[in-house]
Design a protein around this motif. Structure first.
Motif, PDB file in Angstrom:
ATOM      1  N   GLN A  95       0.769  -1.351   0.069  1.00 18.43           N
ATOM      2  CA  GLN A  95       0.005   0.032   0.047  1.00 18.43           C
ATOM      3  C   GLN A  95       0.810   1.357   0.058  1.00 18.43           C
ATOM      4  OE1 GLN A  95      -2.538  -0.363   3.468  1.00 18.43           O
ATOM      5  NE2 GLN A  95      -3.598  -2.106   2.623  1.00 18.43           N
ATOM      6  N   VAL A  96       2.008   1.375   0.841  1.00 16.80           N
ATOM      7  CA  VAL A  96       2.667   2.317   1.093  1.00 16.80           C
ATOM      8  C   VAL A  96       3.437   2.645  -0.403  1.00 16.80           C
ATOM      9  CG1 VAL A  96       4.769   3.228   1.745  1.00 16.80           C
ATOM     10  CG2 VAL A  96       2.943   2.253   3.426  1.00 16.80           C
ATOM     11  N   LEU A  97       4.255   1.535  -0.821  1.00 18.12           N
ATOM     12  CA  LEU A  97       4.671   1.803  -2.453  1.00 18.12           C
ATOM     13  C   LEU A  97       3.678   2.615  -3.468  1.00 18.12           C
ATOM     14  CD1 LEU A  97       7.032  -1.330  -2.288  1.00 18.12           C
ATOM     15  CD2 LEU A  97       7.715   1.024  -1.841  1.00 18.12           C
ATOM     16  N   ALA A  98       2.753   1.772  -3.430  1.00 19.53           N
ATOM     17  CA  ALA A  98       1.635   2.175  -4.589  1.00 19.53           C
ATOM     18  C   ALA A  98       1.127   3.651  -4.327  1.00 19.53           C
ATOM     19  CB  ALA A  98       0.380   1.481  -4.239  1.00 19.53           C
ATOM     20  N   SER A  99       1.125   4.197  -3.083  1.00 16.84           N
ATOM     21  CA  SER A  99       0.701   5.574  -2.878  1.00 16.84           C
ATOM     22  C   SER A  99       2.133   6.427  -2.999  1.00 16.84           C
ATOM     23  CB  SER A  99       0.372   5.604  -1.443  1.00 16.84           C
ATOM     24  OG  SER A  99      -1.037   5.233  -1.051  1.00 16.84           O
ATOM     25  N   LEU A 100       3.194   6.018  -2.617  1.00 18.11           N
ATOM     26  CA  LEU A 100       4.431   6.831  -2.813  1.00 18.11           C
ATOM     27  C   LEU A 100       4.508   7.115  -4.217  1.00 18.11           C
ATOM     28  CD1 LEU A 100       6.955   5.602  -0.034  1.00 18.11           C
ATOM     29  CD2 LEU A 100       5.734   7.908  -0.140  1.00 18.11           C
ATOM     30  N   ARG A 101       4.398   5.910  -5.114  1.00 15.59           N
ATOM     31  CA  ARG A 101       4.575   6.057  -6.542  1.00 15.59           C
ATOM     32  C   ARG A 101       3.985   6.964  -7.269  1.00 15.59           C
ATOM     33  NH1 ARG A 101       2.311   3.543 -10.614  1.00 15.59           N
ATOM     34  NH2 ARG A 101       1.240   1.902  -8.828  1.00 15.59           N
ATOM     35  N   ARG A 102       2.556   7.203  -6.787  1.00 12.59           N
ATOM     36  CA  ARG A 102       1.707   8.137  -7.412  1.00 12.59           C
ATOM     37  C   ARG A 102       1.868   9.718  -6.907  1.00 12.59           C
ATOM     38  NH1 ARG A 102      -2.232   4.248  -5.274  1.00 12.59           N
ATOM     39  NH2 ARG A 102      -2.814   2.777  -7.056  1.00 12.59           N
ATOM     40  N   ALA A 103       2.159   9.913  -5.673  1.00 10.24           N
ATOM     41  CA  ALA A 103       2.426  10.981  -5.160  1.00 10.24           C
ATOM     42  C   ALA A 103       3.844  11.602  -5.765  1.00 10.24           C
ATOM     43  CB  ALA A 103       2.406  10.944  -3.552  1.00 10.24           C
ATOM     44  N   LEU A 104       4.664  10.665  -5.469  1.00 13.21           N
ATOM     45  CA  LEU A 104       6.098  11.260  -6.147  1.00 13.21           C
ATOM     46  C   LEU A 104       6.325  11.544  -7.329  1.00 13.21           C
ATOM     47  CD1 LEU A 104       8.481   9.128  -3.764  1.00 13.21           C
ATOM     48  CD2 LEU A 104       7.521  11.551  -3.345  1.00 13.21           C
ATOM     49  N   LEU A 105       5.512  10.697  -8.329  1.00  8.90           N
ATOM     50  CA  LEU A 105       5.693  10.925  -9.745  1.00  8.90           C
ATOM     51  C   LEU A 105       4.821  12.240  -9.954  1.00  8.90           C
ATOM     52  CD1 LEU A 105       6.415   9.872 -12.216  1.00  8.90           C
ATOM     53  CD2 LEU A 105       4.392   8.459 -12.598  1.00  8.90           C
ATOM     54  N   GLY A 106       3.683  12.339  -9.506  1.00 10.72           N
ATOM     55  CA  GLY A 106       2.870  13.545  -9.502  1.00 10.72           C
ATOM     56  C   GLY A 106       3.749  14.697  -9.065  1.00 10.72           C
ATOM     57  N   PHE A 107       4.225  14.726  -7.934  1.00  9.55           N
ATOM     58  CA  PHE A 107       5.103  15.501  -7.723  1.00  9.55           C
ATOM     59  C   PHE A 107       6.322  16.163  -8.704  1.00  9.55           C
ATOM     60  CE2 PHE A 107       9.095  16.848  -5.323  1.00  9.55           C
ATOM     61  CZ  PHE A 107       8.890  18.190  -5.070  1.00  9.55           C
ATOM     62  N   ALA A 108       6.887  15.165  -9.227  1.00 11.77           N
ATOM     63  CA  ALA A 108       8.125  15.462  -9.902  1.00 11.77           C
ATOM     64  C   ALA A 108       7.507  16.205 -11.273  1.00 11.77           C
ATOM     65  CB  ALA A 108       8.945  13.992 -10.408  1.00 11.77           C
ATOM     66  N   ILE A 109       6.450  15.495 -11.824  1.00  6.82           N
ATOM     67  CA  ILE A 109       5.779  16.145 -12.960  1.00  6.82           C
ATOM     68  C   ILE A 109       5.326  17.513 -12.710  1.00  6.82           C
ATOM     69  CG2 ILE A 109       4.265  15.887 -15.069  1.00  6.82           C
ATOM     70  CD1 ILE A 109       4.299  12.989 -14.472  1.00  6.82           C
ATOM     71  N   GLY A 110       4.563  17.545 -11.681  1.00  8.18           N
ATOM     72  CA  GLY A 110       3.822  19.150 -11.736  1.00  8.18           C
ATOM     73  C   GLY A 110       4.961  20.087 -10.944  1.00  8.18           C
ATOM     74  N   GLY A 111       5.725  19.591 -10.186  1.00  9.33           N
ATOM     75  CA  GLY A 111       6.693  20.621  -9.434  1.00  9.33           C
ATOM     76  C   GLY A 111       7.807  20.926 -10.236  1.00  9.33           C
ATOM     77  N   GLY A 112       8.207  19.764 -11.207  1.00 11.09           N
ATOM     78  CA  GLY A 112       9.342  20.287 -12.166  1.00 11.09           C
ATOM     79  C   GLY A 112       8.878  21.297 -13.231  1.00 11.09           C
ATOM     80  N   SER A 168      -2.105  19.726  -9.135  1.00 12.23           N
ATOM     81  CA  SER A 168      -2.163  20.469  -7.857  1.00 12.23           C
ATOM     82  C   SER A 168      -0.668  20.645  -7.565  1.00 12.23           C
ATOM     83  CB  SER A 168      -2.724  19.367  -6.829  1.00 12.23           C
ATOM     84  OG  SER A 168      -3.897  19.097  -7.249  1.00 12.23           O
ATOM     85  N   ALA A 169       0.176  19.905  -7.776  1.00  8.43           N
ATOM     86  CA  ALA A 169       1.455  20.386  -7.536  1.00  8.43           C
ATOM     87  C   ALA A 169       2.307  21.550  -8.359  1.00  8.43           C
ATOM     88  CB  ALA A 169       2.579  19.299  -7.301  1.00  8.43           C
ATOM     89  N   PHE A 170       1.678  21.694  -9.443  1.00 11.13           N
ATOM     90  CA  PHE A 170       1.970  22.682 -10.272  1.00 11.13           C
ATOM     91  C   PHE A 170       2.031  24.220  -9.805  1.00 11.13           C
ATOM     92  CE2 PHE A 170       1.248  25.884 -13.589  1.00 11.13           C
ATOM     93  CZ  PHE A 170       2.206  25.659 -14.268  1.00 11.13           C
ATOM     94  N   PHE A 171       1.217  24.422  -9.155  1.00 12.96           N
ATOM     95  CA  PHE A 171       0.615  26.057  -8.801  1.00 12.96           C
ATOM     96  C   PHE A 171       1.678  26.502  -7.855  1.00 12.96           C
ATOM     97  CE2 PHE A 171      -3.052  24.780 -11.232  1.00 12.96           C
ATOM     98  CZ  PHE A 171      -3.323  25.801 -12.168  1.00 12.96           C
TER      99      PHE A 171
END
Length: 295
Positions: A95-112, A168-171
């Motif tokens: 469960q942790v790995l599945a959630s971290l994969r989504r959160a960190l991938l979305g953060f990397a794309i949007g934040g970057g 969401s991470a983009f703004f």
């Protein structure tokens, strides 16, 4: 008649005939010297935080042990046992790995993207005007409200969840990068232009280091927003991960696993924030060292 001042009075700076109080030179007196406990706490400020947390946990445990308490009120000790039980069962790691994969991938794309486009908007008025109206219109919209629209096209899949997290991470990253770039001292850019630095060199060696502290703040906010949207997108539709486990435990009335999922989510977010903070401190320390060396 006042008494004549002696040589010892002149050396001590005291008024004639007035005795010096022994307490004036003792620690913790009105002279401003801290007491032993105050000095100890100043050297170890984390003790105050630990004491506060332990006090809150103790009061929480006492409230949970009170007779007649609500069924949903579990103490921290019980919740810790639930976390350990989930970890021993083997399902928590997946469960942790599945959630971290989504959160960190979305953060990397949007934040970057937010960081890059924000810096470009900070140096180019035309580029900033291009995005100004769009971000002003879309920023106030709760991004979770876009999830059904995205799901109509992509379905309730990981792709749609990562996309909502990235939006969401983009703004926060974009807005802080823009403000960081706009806050750079114009004299630095003027000096770079006068020594013949190219636009790329000015951006890389002047604008980016000067705007980095504000941009890092935006990235840390984006990271926390990514975890919020991670849970929000996982509770909708068929999914796995911590958010889905939380909602499933709530529906089944399993309050122990529900609180355990909340604790695991908080620990994952805290660990990710600590790693990003450590990386940003090293980056900013390198920037300060480079600035001092070139100065």
């Amino acid at each position: 008649m006042s008494e004549p001042m002696s040589k010892s009075d002149l050396r001590s700076g005291q008024a004639p005939g007035r005795a010096v109080s022994p307490a004036a030179n003792t620690p913790g007196s009105a002279s401003g010297n801290p007491s032993g406990l105050q000095a100890h706490l100043r050297q170890r400020p984390w003790l105050i935080t630990v004491a506060f947390v332990l006090t809150c946990l103790a009061l929480w445990e006492l409230a949970a042990a009170r007779p007649g308490r609500p069924e949903y009120l579990l103490g921290p000790w019980r919740i810790l046992n639930e976390v350990l039980a989930l970890a021993e069962g083997g399902g928590l790691a997946a469960q942790v790995l599945a959630s971290l994969r989504r959160a960190l991938l979305g953060f990397a794309i949007g934040g970057g993207l937010g960081l890059l486009l924000g810096l470009l908007a900070g140096v180019s008025r035309n580029f900033r005007d291009l995005f100004d109206l769009t971000q002003a219109f879309t920023h106030p919209v709760p991004k979770i409200a876009l999830f059904p629209v995205v799901a109509v096209v992509l379905g309730f899949t990981d792709v749609s969840r990562v996309l909502i997290i990235a939006i969401s991470a983009f703004f926060p990253a974009y807005l802080n990068a823009v403000n960081g770039a706009l806050g750079v001292n114009p004299r630095l850019l003027w000096v770079a232009r006068n020594v013949g630095a190219s636009r790329w060199r000015t951006f890389w060696q002047v604008l980016l280091p000067a705007s980095l502290p504000r941009a890092v703040v935006g990235l840390r906010i984006s990271l926390m927003v990514s975890f919020v949207l991670m849970v929000a997108t996982e509770v909708v539709g068929h999914s796995n991960g911590l958010g889905a486990a939380l909602m499933r435990a709530y529906r089944e009335g399993a309050y122990g696993p529900m609180y355990a999922g909340i604790v695991c989510t908080a620990l994952c977010g805290m660990a990710a924030n600590a790693l990003l903070g450590q990386a940003s401190r090293r980056l900013l320390a390198w920037q300060a060292h480079a600035g001092g060396h070139h100065g």
